[in-house]
Scaffold this active site. Structure first.
Site, short mmCIF file in Angstrom:
data_model
loop_
_atom_site.label_atom_id
_atom_site.label_comp_id
_atom_site.label_asym_id
_atom_site.label_seq_id
_atom_site.Cartn_x
_atom_site.Cartn_y
_atom_site.Cartn_z
N GLU A 19 0.84 -1.20 0.00
CA GLU A 19 0.00 0.00 0.00
C GLU A 19 0.88 1.25 0.00
O GLU A 19 2.09 1.20 0.19
CB GLU A 19 -0.90 0.03 1.24
N ASN A 147 -10.33 4.59 1.38
CA ASN A 147 -9.46 4.42 0.22
C ASN A 147 -9.69 5.55 -0.77
O ASN A 147 -10.54 6.42 -0.57
CB ASN A 147 -9.71 3.07 -0.45
N ASP A 197 -10.15 0.76 -4.54
CA ASP A 197 -9.05 0.83 -3.57
C ASP A 197 -8.36 2.18 -3.77
O ASP A 197 -9.03 3.18 -3.99
CB ASP A 197 -8.12 -0.37 -3.75
#
Length: 287
Positions: A19, A147, A197
């Site tokens: 991430e 997100n 996301d």
């Protein structure tokens, strides 16, 4: 319409939950996190590095050549890449053992937005905050998986999502980067069954969204229209970031989290030379 481009391997170190990719323009290097591994990775012209932390870390902004503002499960921290000194800037849900940080990004005004969530994705346990001028202010509560935090080039629009709703929201901002209107639905992925996301915005104001479980990053026009998709050879792409010498390379983190049969490349970082002008991430201004 953007012509779909093939993604190639950039870094083969496997992350359970890759991430927070960040291209540092002064170092010409990509930083990213393995949230579950509590690690910060880096790859640049001088090679690769990794730093281990004692708690979950998930997102960062660059302050200057040698320092990053890093979001952890309990704080925003100033991390010095030269000597690994780590100093708390401000607490972030430090009194809540249920939550950790997740998606985050610097805004064009020098602020830093960060989302929190339950470590087991408990419904509504998280929130989205903005750090600016020495203040950490809660902007949105009751978030399950924050997100897609990103910003229009002029800094007057923010985007964000709660992945569980399958909707990317649009938030008008004032001249100092604070929300000034109620958020509105920008992109609704419900009918397609897609999970938004991480996201980033290019120089044309188009939003690039990693779609968890769909092996793709999709590009949307400023009005929310779908423009193109760019395949990623991993089922769980998690977040894109522009970088490279001209900010026209799109990097994408991926994850092996909850995959019973991870395939080759899953959990690694990929790159796509897009032919589109991206944008370097703005510097975080402290204080």
């Amino acid at each position: 319409m953007t012509t779909p481009m093939s993604a190639t391997m950039y870094d083969d170190r496997i992350c359970e939950l890759g991430e927070g990719p960040l291209w540092h323009p002064e170092r010409a290097a990509l930083f990213w996190f393995d949230i579950m591994g509590k690690r910060l990775h880096c790859r640049g012209a001088e090679g690769t590095e990794v730093w281990q932390f004692d708690e979950h870390v998930s997102a960062a902004g660059w302050v200057d050549r040698d320092r990053l503002l890093i979001a952890s499960e309990t704080a925003l921290m100033l991390f010095d890449l030269r000597n690994e000194a780590c100093v708390e800037v401000i607490a972030l849900e430090a009194d809540d053992p249920v939550t950790r940080s997740n998606d985050g990004r610097a805004d064009p005004m020098g602020g830093f937005w960060i989302g929190t969530m339950g470590k087991q994705a408990q419904p509504g346990a998280g929130a989205i905050y903005r750090y600016f001028g020495g203040e950490l202010r809660k902007l949105h509560a009751g978030i399950t998986i924050p997100n897609a935090i990103c910003f229009a080039p002029d800094g007057r629009t923010a985007y964000f999502a709660d992945t569980t709703t399958r909707k990317i929201m649009r938030q008008a901002l004032d001249a100092r980067g604070w929300p000034c209107e109620t958020p509105h639905i920008h992109i609704d992925l419900t009918d397609e069954g897609l999970n938004p996301d991480g996201a980033v915005v290019d120089a044309e104001g188009c939003l690039w969204n990693a779609q968890w479980g769909a092996s793709r990053i999709a590009r949307y026009a400023p009005d929310g229209r779908f423009l193109s998709e760019h395949p990623v050879p991993a089922r769980q792409p998690s977040c894109p970031a522009f970088g490279g010498d001209k900010a026209n390379t799109l990097f994408a983190t991926t994850a092996t989290e909850d995959l019973r049969d991870p395939r080759a490349g899953e959990g690694c970082v990929f790159e796509v030379v897009t032919g589109v002008n991206g944008r370097f991430e703005p510097r975080v201004v402290l204080g």
